[in-house]
Motif scaffolding. Structure first.
Motif, mmCIF file in Angstrom:
data_model
loop_
_atom_site.group_PDB
_atom_site.id
_atom_site.type_symbol
_atom_site.label_atom_id
_atom_site.label_comp_id
_atom_site.label_asym_id
_atom_site.label_seq_id
_atom_site.Cartn_x
_atom_site.Cartn_y
_atom_site.Cartn_z
ATOM 1 N N GLU A 137 -2.697 6.935 0.827
ATOM 2 C CA GLU A 137 -2.835 7.593 -0.473
ATOM 3 C C GLU A 137 -3.249 9.047 -0.258
ATOM 4 O O GLU A 137 -4.274 9.321 0.352
ATOM 5 C CB GLU A 137 -3.846 6.868 -1.344
ATOM 6 C CG GLU A 137 -3.362 5.521 -1.823
ATOM 7 C CD GLU A 137 -4.277 4.912 -2.858
ATOM 8 O OE1 GLU A 137 -5.099 5.638 -3.439
ATOM 9 O OE2 GLU A 137 -4.154 3.705 -3.070
ATOM 10 N N SER B 56 -4.170 12.652 -2.064
ATOM 11 C CA SER B 56 -4.590 13.223 -3.338
ATOM 12 C C SER B 56 -4.350 14.729 -3.341
ATOM 13 O O SER B 56 -4.347 15.368 -2.301
ATOM 14 C CB SER B 56 -6.070 12.940 -3.592
ATOM 15 O OG SER B 56 -6.880 13.658 -2.684
ATOM 16 N N LYS C 252 1.314 10.077 -5.572
ATOM 17 C CA LYS C 252 0.006 10.667 -5.305
ATOM 18 C C LYS C 252 -1.089 9.698 -5.718
ATOM 19 O O LYS C 252 -0.907 8.854 -6.575
ATOM 20 C CB LYS C 252 -0.144 11.986 -6.045
ATOM 21 C CG LYS C 252 -0.143 11.882 -7.549
ATOM 22 C CD LYS C 252 -0.296 13.228 -8.165
ATOM 23 C CE LYS C 252 -0.270 13.116 -9.680
ATOM 24 N NZ LYS C 252 -0.427 14.363 -10.335
#
Length: 107
Positions: A78, A80, A105
């Motif tokens: 993941e 960000s 995202k």
């Protein structure tokens, strides 16, 4: 010819019954960022150095003329916008935009 067909069918059956998802293994996440103040190779190196610190980093291609960087991340990680923003700011630049080319995202 018949032998090749049998081998091909056996390979397909093996893939099918193994439960392997071939496309998911090769999938990566790509992000295009616009960086304000990216003017020279030294700038490019500084940005690359910080981007490599983001967890899941795979590769980066920086275009000094356009002021952009295409960052590729490993699948399943993941990513960000905050992590990207931090890397850009740590390199001494301003993030002017983020465009997700592939992948999702983190929220």
């Amino acid at each position: 010819m018949k032998k090749n067909l049998i081998v091909a069918l056996l390979c397909l059956l093996l893939i099918y019954f193994s439960g392997a998802d071939v496309s998911a293994k090769d999938a990566t996440q790509k992000v295009m960022i616009k960086v304000e103040g990216l003017y020279c190779p030294f700038c490019s190196y500084g940005l690359e150095k910080q981007v490599k610190k983001i967890e899941g980093f795979k590769s980066v291609q920086i275009n000094i003329k356009e002021g952009t960087a295409e960052i590729e991340f490993k699948s399943g990680v993941e990513i960000s916008e905050k992590a990207i923003l931090t890397a850009v700011e740590d390199a001494g630049f301003d993030l002017d935009g983020v465009k997700w080319l592939t992948g999702k995202k983190a929220q």
